[in-house]
Motif scaffolding. Structure first.
Motif, PDB file in Angstrom:
ATOM      1  N   PHE A  30     -11.595  -2.228   4.216  1.00 53.01           N
ATOM      2  CA  PHE A  30     -11.240  -2.397   2.799  1.00 53.01           C
ATOM      3  C   PHE A  30     -10.307  -1.300   2.287  1.00 53.01           C
ATOM      4  O   PHE A  30     -10.143  -1.149   1.075  1.00 53.01           O
ATOM      5  N   CYS A  31      -9.690  -0.555   3.183  1.00 52.09           N
ATOM      6  CA  CYS A  31      -8.788   0.539   2.788  1.00 52.09           C
ATOM      7  C   CYS A  31      -7.712   0.027   1.821  1.00 52.09           C
ATOM      8  O   CYS A  31      -7.153  -1.052   2.037  1.00 52.09           O
ATOM      9  N   PRO A  32      -7.401   0.735   0.738  1.00 50.86           N
ATOM     10  CA  PRO A  32      -7.872   2.091   0.391  1.00 50.86           C
ATOM     11  C   PRO A  32      -9.194   2.131  -0.369  1.00 50.86           C
ATOM     12  O   PRO A  32      -9.659   3.213  -0.711  1.00 50.86           O
ATOM     13  N   GLY A  33      -9.811   0.985  -0.655  1.00 48.13           N
ATOM     14  CA  GLY A  33     -11.083   0.958  -1.363  1.00 48.13           C
ATOM     15  C   GLY A  33     -11.256  -0.336  -2.137  1.00 48.13           C
ATOM     16  O   GLY A  33     -10.276  -1.037  -2.429  1.00 48.13           O
ATOM     17  N   LEU A  34     -12.511  -0.660  -2.451  1.00 51.11           N
ATOM     18  CA  LEU A  34     -12.802  -1.847  -3.268  1.00 51.11           C
ATOM     19  C   LEU A  34     -12.626  -1.508  -4.741  1.00 51.11           C
ATOM     20  O   LEU A  34     -13.032  -0.423  -5.188  1.00 51.11           O
ATOM     21  N   MET A  35     -12.050  -2.428  -5.492  1.00 55.05           N
ATOM     22  CA  MET A  35     -11.736  -2.162  -6.890  1.00 55.05           C
ATOM     23  C   MET A  35     -12.190  -3.311  -7.773  1.00 55.05           C
ATOM     24  O   MET A  35     -12.467  -4.416  -7.302  1.00 55.05           O
ATOM     25  N   SER A  36     -12.247  -3.012  -9.071  1.00 58.32           N
ATOM     26  CA  SER A  36     -12.592  -3.994 -10.091  1.00 58.32           C
ATOM     27  C   SER A  36     -11.644  -3.785 -11.264  1.00 58.32           C
ATOM     28  O   SER A  36     -10.846  -2.842 -11.265  1.00 58.32           O
ATOM     29  N   PRO A  37     -11.712  -4.633 -12.290  1.00 57.60           N
ATOM     30  CA  PRO A  37     -10.883  -4.388 -13.479  1.00 57.60           C
ATOM     31  C   PRO A  37     -11.113  -3.001 -14.083  1.00 57.60           C
ATOM     32  O   PRO A  37     -10.175  -2.370 -14.568  1.00 57.60           O
ATOM     33  N   ALA A  92      -6.916   6.188  -1.199  1.00 56.47           N
ATOM     34  CA  ALA A  92      -7.679   6.337   0.046  1.00 56.47           C
ATOM     35  C   ALA A  92      -8.329   7.710   0.113  1.00 56.47           C
ATOM     36  O   ALA A  92      -9.476   7.848   0.569  1.00 56.47           O
ATOM     37  N   PHE A  93      -7.624   8.744  -0.346  1.00 55.27           N
ATOM     38  CA  PHE A  93      -8.192  10.092  -0.364  1.00 55.27           C
ATOM     39  C   PHE A  93      -9.441  10.146  -1.246  1.00 55.27           C
ATOM     40  O   PHE A  93     -10.447  10.753  -0.880  1.00 55.27           O
ATOM     41  N   VAL A 107     -17.370   2.634  -0.525  1.00 56.44           N
ATOM     42  CA  VAL A 107     -15.910   2.496  -0.624  1.00 56.44           C
ATOM     43  C   VAL A 107     -15.501   1.783  -1.906  1.00 56.44           C
ATOM     44  O   VAL A 107     -14.348   1.362  -2.052  1.00 56.44           O
ATOM     45  N   THR A 108     -16.437   1.638  -2.846  1.00 51.37           N
ATOM     46  CA  THR A 108     -16.144   1.004  -4.134  1.00 51.37           C
ATOM     47  C   THR A 108     -15.852   2.082  -5.168  1.00 51.37           C
ATOM     48  O   THR A 108     -16.653   3.006  -5.360  1.00 51.37           O
TER      49      THR A 108
END
Length: 289
Positions: free
Chosen positions: A84-91, A136-137, A185-186
């Motif tokens: 899932f790089c760079p991370g899981l996201m939401s609004p 990602a960092f 990762v979220t």
């Protein structure tokens, strides 16, 4: 009884029927979880999970075991980062990132503390020519911080003489349960807040067991102050929870009120200073709720 199913909380407050349903559901779930926890603790008491005999050098209460468990949890989560790089996201994540790079006015709705952390890593990414790299960092930082806090929890179990079998079960749950890997990762403020809450809870447990060590030594006082402040900064309602907790702590540990008072005052001063800088100096908008 999910509010998301019915869209609005007002029907529970202003409707007699809705409020009655809310009371019934809350009461039912309260008794259910109380019964489950009671059965769990009875099982623990009936079975001896404590350490017996000599303790080996690995997976116990020492720095090497702490670091190895930390690394093990992080490595188990690493595939989630690669997928899932760079991370899981939401609004909410998009809003925080937009504020972090200055595209939107800074508000405290998602906590300035979390936005500042995200901003720090995004600016590193910008300096290197990629916001994706900065994201990602931050995700890696969150994974490292969260796995470290979970490793601390396992070390505390060893410190409290909980046996290896039970500690191993906890380690496997932390490292292999998919939800933990996905959350690591979220990019949400609640992720770090959860880890901070766990560590603070364990520090409170230790304060109940060893109040003199936690309330009358520099290391104990500093650890409590640091995590109380982090707890209040990581979520806007953390400060209210802390204020609500103070009188209960003062009553239960009334013999140590002279030690509790300066800790509470110091934390309130630090949090008040943070709020002054955030709202009066930086000019951030206060949260709407």
């Amino acid at each position: 009884y999910s509010i998301s199913t019915t869209s609005h909380i007002t029907q529970y407050v202003y409707s007699v029927k809705g409020f009655a349903k809310l009371v019934v559901y809350l009461s039912g779930f309260t008794f259910l979880f109380y019964a489950l926890l009671a059965l769990f603790f009875r099982f623990i008491q009936a079975n001896d999970f404590s350490n017996k005999g000599s303790e080996t050098a690995w997976f116990t209460n020492n720095t090497r075991s702490f670091l190895l468990v930390w690394l093990a949890i992080f490595l188990c989560w690493l595939p989630y980062f690669l997928i899932f790089c760079p991370g899981l996201m939401s609004p909410d994540t998009v809003t925080v990132m937009s504020q972090a790079i200055g595209n939107e006015p800074l508000t405290a709705h998602h906590t300035i503390f979390h936005t500042a952390l995200v901003s720090f890593f995004l600016h590193i990414g910008q300096a290197l020519g990629s916001l994706t790299l900065g994201t990602a960092f931050f995700t890696l930082f969150q994974m490292i911080a969260l796995s470290g806090m979970l490793s601390f929890a396992i070390r505390y179990l060893a410190y409290r003489n909980v046996g290896k079998v039970l500690r191993l079960c906890v380690l496997l749950y932390f490292a292999l349960f998919p939800v933990n890997g996905l959350y690591s990762v979220t990019i949400w403020k609640d992720i770090l807040f959860g880890g901070i809450t766990l560590v603070l809870f364990l520090l409170m447990v230790e304060t109940v067991h060893c109040p003199q060590r936690m309330l009358r030594t520099a290391s104990g006082v500093c650890s409590l102050c640091v995590f109380i402040v982090l707890f209040c900064l990581a979520r806007n309602n953390g400060g209210y929870a802390f204020l609500l907790f103070i009188p209960f702590a003062a009553i239960y540990l009334r013999r140590y009120w002279k030690n509790i008072l300066p800790i509470a005052v110091a934390c309130c001063v630090l949090i008040g200073t943070y709020n002054y800088v955030a709202f009066s100096v930086i000019g951030a908008q206060k949260p709407s709720v």
